[in-house]
Design a protein around this motif. Sequence first.
Motif, short mmCIF file in Angstrom:
data_model
loop_
_atom_site.label_atom_id
_atom_site.label_comp_id
_atom_site.label_asym_id
_atom_site.label_seq_id
_atom_site.Cartn_x
_atom_site.Cartn_y
_atom_site.Cartn_z
N ALA A 36 0.83 -1.21 0.00
CA ALA A 36 0.00 0.00 0.00
C ALA A 36 0.86 1.26 0.00
CB ALA A 36 -0.93 -0.01 1.22
N ALA A 37 1.92 1.27 0.80
CA ALA A 37 2.78 2.45 0.87
C ALA A 37 3.54 2.67 -0.43
CB ALA A 37 3.76 2.32 2.03
N MET A 38 4.01 1.59 -1.04
CA MET A 38 4.72 1.71 -2.31
C MET A 38 3.78 2.23 -3.39
SD MET A 38 6.84 -1.87 -2.07
CE MET A 38 7.69 -1.75 -3.66
N ARG A 39 2.61 1.65 -3.48
CA ARG A 39 1.63 2.06 -4.49
C ARG A 39 1.19 3.51 -4.28
NH1 ARG A 39 -1.26 -1.22 -7.63
NH2 ARG A 39 -3.18 -0.05 -7.23
N TYR A 40 1.02 3.90 -3.04
CA TYR A 40 0.54 5.25 -2.73
C TYR A 40 1.43 6.32 -3.35
CZ TYR A 40 -0.63 9.38 0.08
OH TYR A 40 -0.99 10.65 0.49
N SER A 41 2.74 6.17 -3.15
CA SER A 41 3.64 7.20 -3.65
C SER A 41 3.86 7.10 -5.15
CB SER A 41 4.99 7.12 -2.92
OG SER A 41 4.84 7.49 -1.56
N VAL A 42 3.98 5.88 -5.67
CA VAL A 42 4.22 5.72 -7.11
C VAL A 42 3.02 6.18 -7.92
CG1 VAL A 42 4.65 4.05 -8.95
CG2 VAL A 42 5.88 3.84 -6.79
N ASN A 94 11.51 17.51 5.26
CA ASN A 94 10.37 17.61 6.17
C ASN A 94 9.15 18.22 5.50
OD1 ASN A 94 9.00 17.24 8.58
ND2 ASN A 94 9.63 19.22 9.43
N ASP A 95 8.76 17.62 4.36
CA ASP A 95 7.59 18.10 3.62
C ASP A 95 6.37 17.26 3.97
OD1 ASP A 95 8.38 20.32 2.01
OD2 ASP A 95 9.60 18.97 0.80
N ALA A 96 5.25 17.95 4.12
CA ALA A 96 3.99 17.28 4.46
C ALA A 96 3.11 17.07 3.24
CB ALA A 96 3.23 18.09 5.50
N LEU A 97 3.46 17.71 2.11
CA LEU A 97 2.60 17.66 0.93
C LEU A 97 3.45 17.34 -0.29
CD1 LEU A 97 -0.48 18.31 0.47
CD2 LEU A 97 0.26 20.55 -0.35
N ARG A 98 2.97 16.41 -1.12
CA ARG A 98 3.64 16.03 -2.37
C ARG A 98 2.56 15.70 -3.38
NH1 ARG A 98 8.58 16.16 -4.87
NH2 ARG A 98 9.60 15.64 -2.89
N ARG A 99 2.59 16.39 -4.53
CA ARG A 99 1.60 16.17 -5.59
C ARG A 99 0.17 16.35 -5.08
NH1 ARG A 99 4.84 10.87 -7.93
NH2 ARG A 99 6.37 12.02 -9.16
N GLY A 100 0.03 17.31 -4.15
CA GLY A 100 -1.29 17.65 -3.63
C GLY A 100 -1.83 16.70 -2.60
N GLN A 101 -1.02 15.73 -2.16
CA GLN A 101 -1.47 14.75 -1.18
C GLN A 101 -0.48 14.69 -0.02
OE1 GLN A 101 -2.65 10.90 -2.79
NE2 GLN A 101 -2.80 11.77 -4.84
N PRO A 102 -0.92 14.16 1.13
CA PRO A 102 0.02 13.99 2.24
C PRO A 102 1.21 13.12 1.81
CG PRO A 102 -2.22 13.65 3.00
CD PRO A 102 -2.30 13.76 1.50
N THR A 103 2.40 13.48 2.25
CA THR A 103 3.58 12.70 1.90
C THR A 103 3.53 11.34 2.59
OG1 THR A 103 4.72 13.93 3.64
CG2 THR A 103 5.11 14.63 1.38
N SER A 104 4.39 10.44 2.14
CA SER A 104 4.33 9.06 2.60
C SER A 104 4.46 8.93 4.11
CB SER A 104 5.44 8.24 1.91
OG SER A 104 5.39 6.89 2.31
N HIS A 105 5.41 9.67 4.70
CA HIS A 105 5.60 9.53 6.15
C HIS A 105 4.44 10.11 6.94
CE1 HIS A 105 7.33 13.60 5.52
NE2 HIS A 105 6.91 13.82 6.74
N VAL A 106 3.74 11.09 6.37
CA VAL A 106 2.55 11.63 7.02
C VAL A 106 1.41 10.61 6.97
CG1 VAL A 106 0.78 13.43 6.89
CG2 VAL A 106 3.18 14.02 6.57
N LYS A 107 1.30 9.93 5.84
CA LYS A 107 0.22 8.97 5.62
C LYS A 107 0.46 7.65 6.36
CE LYS A 107 -3.27 7.18 3.06
NZ LYS A 107 -4.66 7.67 3.06
N PHE A 108 1.70 7.14 6.31
CA PHE A 108 1.98 5.80 6.80
C PHE A 108 2.91 5.74 8.01
CE2 PHE A 108 0.89 5.32 2.31
CZ PHE A 108 -0.04 4.29 2.35
N GLY A 109 3.50 6.88 8.37
CA GLY A 109 4.50 6.88 9.43
C GLY A 109 5.91 6.82 8.85
N GLU A 110 6.87 7.34 9.58
CA GLU A 110 8.24 7.40 9.07
C GLU A 110 8.82 6.02 8.79
OE1 GLU A 110 11.15 10.08 10.87
OE2 GLU A 110 9.50 11.00 11.98
#
Length: 296
Positions: A36-42, A94-110
């Motif tokens: 899920a985390a891999m797919r989310y960012s890709v 330390n970015d919270a937003l990428r491509r208009g969505q929460p970044t991976s670490h915000v969504k899934f944890g560091e």
Amino acid sequence: MNRQLLADFEATWVPRVNTYLDENLREVSDRAELTAAMRYSVLAGGKRLRPLLSLAVLATFNQPITAAELRASVALELMHTYSLIHDDLPAMDNDALRRGQPTSHVKFGEDLAILAGDALQPLAFQWLADSGLPADKLAKLTLGLAQAAGPQGMVAGQVADVKSTGTQLTLPVLQQLHREKTGALIHYAVLAGAIQAGVSEPVQAALTTFGDAYGLAFQIYDDILDVTSTPAQLGKATHKDAGEHKNTYPGLLGLAGARQALQTAVASAQTALDRTEALSQTDTALLASFLTYFTN
């Protein structure tokens, strides 16, 4: 430079790249959270610039794009996405937003974000290795990608970036930083297309000179947008570079100077394409259309 050429190429290939990524990342791990985390960012979107550049070189030299070429080209997007996940981490930008969505670490944890990036990096090499391309081309592609992503390429540039924060760099040092951090994977994208197309060494050299100039232009343009755009327009935070005292082209040269540097880089890229065309007797209009990205 024909903007419509690029638009038509993107309309053809971006959906194919996205579909390929979606279909081939569905069962990429037996750990559902990791998948899920891999797919989310890709699959979060993006221009798919790097695989598009590889595919455009193939198209320019009339190389049929089979399943093998597509897999090898799309593998680069996995490496690029790994770099974005790690670049966004609190220890980095330390970015919270990428491509208009929460970044991976915000969504899934560091922890899971780091591991998703760790998984995408070797998966890029796996897709190269099992693509079905001839062994001689695979060896060159694997070496090229390792050099572009590793301690003399993207990672070296990232180290220079984080360690130079708060210290003003000279223009040559800043250019070297970005040749590594941003330019290395763009250089490889063009190189990968040239390797797969089997062009001569002089043509390959001219093409990679184009890729280097394009990578520089890409970074300057990104720096300009950070100053002139809104978060809604970019899909990520803006004005962070100045606030964090990072080295940028507008910060060093001023906005007008950065725009002039962008024009110089674009002109250098076009000159390299003119040389490519003269050496190969091949129309490079499709590759030149990628330069319209900087005229928006």
